[in-house]
Design a protein around this motif. Structure first.
Motif, short mmCIF file in Angstrom:
data_model
loop_
_atom_site.label_atom_id
_atom_site.label_comp_id
_atom_site.label_asym_id
_atom_site.label_seq_id
_atom_site.Cartn_x
_atom_site.Cartn_y
_atom_site.Cartn_z
N LEU A 195 0.86 -1.17 0.00
CA LEU A 195 0.00 0.00 0.00
C LEU A 195 0.90 1.23 0.00
O LEU A 195 1.65 1.46 0.96
N LEU A 196 0.85 2.00 -1.08
CA LEU A 196 1.70 3.17 -1.18
C LEU A 196 1.11 4.32 -0.38
O LEU A 196 0.02 4.23 0.18
N SER A 197 1.82 5.43 -0.38
CA SER A 197 1.49 6.57 0.48
C SER A 197 0.03 7.00 0.33
O SER A 197 -0.45 7.27 -0.77
N GLY A 198 -0.66 7.05 1.46
CA GLY A 198 -2.03 7.56 1.47
C GLY A 198 -3.08 6.63 0.93
O GLY A 198 -4.25 7.02 0.86
N ALA A 199 -2.73 5.42 0.56
CA ALA A 199 -3.74 4.46 0.10
C ALA A 199 -4.59 4.01 1.28
O ALA A 199 -4.12 3.96 2.42
N SER A 200 -5.84 3.64 1.00
CA SER A 200 -6.72 3.25 2.11
C SER A 200 -7.67 2.14 1.71
O SER A 200 -8.22 2.11 0.61
N ALA A 201 -7.86 1.21 2.65
CA ALA A 201 -8.89 0.17 2.56
C ALA A 201 -9.53 0.16 3.94
O ALA A 201 -9.05 -0.49 4.86
N ASN A 202 -10.61 0.89 4.08
CA ASN A 202 -11.11 1.22 5.42
C ASN A 202 -12.18 0.29 5.97
O ASN A 202 -12.39 0.28 7.18
N HIS A 203 -12.87 -0.48 5.12
CA HIS A 203 -14.01 -1.25 5.64
C HIS A 203 -14.17 -2.58 4.91
O HIS A 203 -14.31 -2.61 3.68
N LEU A 204 -14.13 -3.68 5.63
CA LEU A 204 -14.68 -4.96 5.16
C LEU A 204 -14.12 -5.41 3.81
O LEU A 204 -14.85 -5.96 2.98
#
Length: 391
Positions: free
Chosen positions: A300-309
């Motif tokens: 996961l590079l800078s600022g990437a997000s996987a926030n839910h489920l």
């Protein structure tokens, strides 16, 4: 030994990850790929580093500055990318005497480079199963007899590692003609040198060429083999860190999180609550892995997000990418064949490979990404989509 590091190209085969950074500046563990090259060169005895830069040159210059690893750093600008021989020609005015040339997007071992520096003139090679994708070296008793670029019928299984030690006189051989690919090739310079001098073939027992996104994943896997456990960030008492896990200062791990190393969690990253991360994985600066998200063998590079489920497996998330709730990256074919990826449906030679998600991508909730899918910069998907082709 002064060392020229070639870092001028964009790296189109690495798109979309290179839309916002030159390939040599893509991250491998805790620093850019080119920094690993520079570290190995300095450890091997480099007295000066000269970077040939072009695409997004300020990215390279701002990172390395005027001194790196205790040695001076200079820059040569290649305004048009006309080949590796042209790149070296731009840089030779910055070096004195014999000089080495290294690709800025390869992974080298310092001990191998030290042996290369000792045998001027010399070229590094390594044994590969499919040499047709590389420059191929022919040898006789440890001496180079020839080199050919990406041949259909390779004369040997010895791949050119893009590592050269040239004598001072080689600067007079850089004015080669354009090849069939329309570039001035450094391999042609080496061919001219072979006709004039005895060139030593130095075998490298450790080397990697980072040409495609899945190679970047492999480079990170390799780098994390030497990761040590170090917990400097804020970790909740109800989190579990197993094995070789590094949590940098400024990172936060919430309750219910389980991390199985090797995993590197960078400064500013947030994990949890109730997330599961399996190594080898790198969660980059300011990236986020949220509630009930599982991440396995990913970058996961800078600022990437996987926030839910969500499930992120054997995948790369570009800077600022955001996965909607329930996004799943499939990473295994039902026929158990290696995953193919890219515009040319190229085999990755990986049994498991998920998705390459470009900078700024946003997926809708419950998006399913099939193995090997590549999403271009700023792409969106709709809720519930099944994506089985690049876009």
């Amino acid at each position: 030994m002064d060392v020229i590091i070639l870092a001028a190209g964009r790296g189109t085969r690495m798109c979309p990850l290179t839309d916002g950074a030159p390939k040599p500046m893509l991250p491998v563990a805790d620093r850019p790929l080119a920094a690993h090259v520079a570290d190995a060169a300095v450890s091997a005895g480099a007295e000066k580093l000269v970077f040939t830069v072009g695409y997004r040159s300020t990215d390279v210059e701002s990172f390395f500055g005027t001194e790196y690893g205790g040695v001076p750093v200079e820059y040569a600008h290649q305004p048009t990318r006309s080949g590796t021989a042209d790149a070296v020609a731009m840089a030779v005015t910055h070096v004195d005497g014999a000089f080495a040339v290294l690709n800025g997007d390869n992974v080298y071992d310092a001990a191998n480079l030290a042996r290369l520096f000792e045998h001027v003139p010399a070229v590094g090679y390594t044994r590969v199963s499919d040499p047709s994708a590389y420059g191929v070296v022919s040898t006789d008793g440890g001496t180079v007899t020839g080199i050919v670029e990406k041949p259909a019928n390779p004369p040997s299984n010895l791949a050119n590692t893009g590592a050269y030690a040239f004598p001072d006189g080689a600067r007079k051989l850089l004015d080669v003609q354009e090849s069939e690919r329309g570039e001035r090739e450094l391999t042609d310079v080496l061919g001219r040198l072979v006709d004039r001098e005895t060139v030593t073939a130095v075998e490298f027992d450790s080397w990697a060429d980072v040409a495609y996104p899945w190679d970047l994943l492999s480079a990170n896997e390799q780098a994390l083999e030497s990761l040590e456990r170090a917990v400097n960030g804020a970790v909740h008492a109800d989190a579990s860190l197993r094995g070789r896990v590094t949590v940098e200062a400024g990172a936060t791990i919430d309750a219910g999180v389980v991390v199985d190393g090797p995993v590197l969690i960078r400064d500013g990253a947030t994990i949890g609550p109730n997330a599961y991360i399996r190594g080898p994985t790198v969660v980059g600066p300011d990236a986020a892995v949220g509630h009930a998200v599982e991440v396995k063998n990913s970058l996961l590079l800078s600022g990437a997000s996987a926030n839910h489920l969500s499930y992120v497996g054997d995948s790369i998330l570009g800077p600022g990418a955001n996965l909607g709730a329930g996004t799943v990256t499939a990473n295994l074919r039902h026929d158990d064949e290696p995953v193919h990826a890219g515009d040319d449906d190229r085999p990755t030679n990986r049994r498991k490979f998920g998705a390459v998600i470009g900078p700024g991508v946003k997926t809708g909730i419950n998006t399913s990404l099939q193995p090997g899918v590549m999403l271009s910069t700023d792409t969106w998907t709709k809720p519930g989509e099944v994506v089985d082709a690049d876009r």
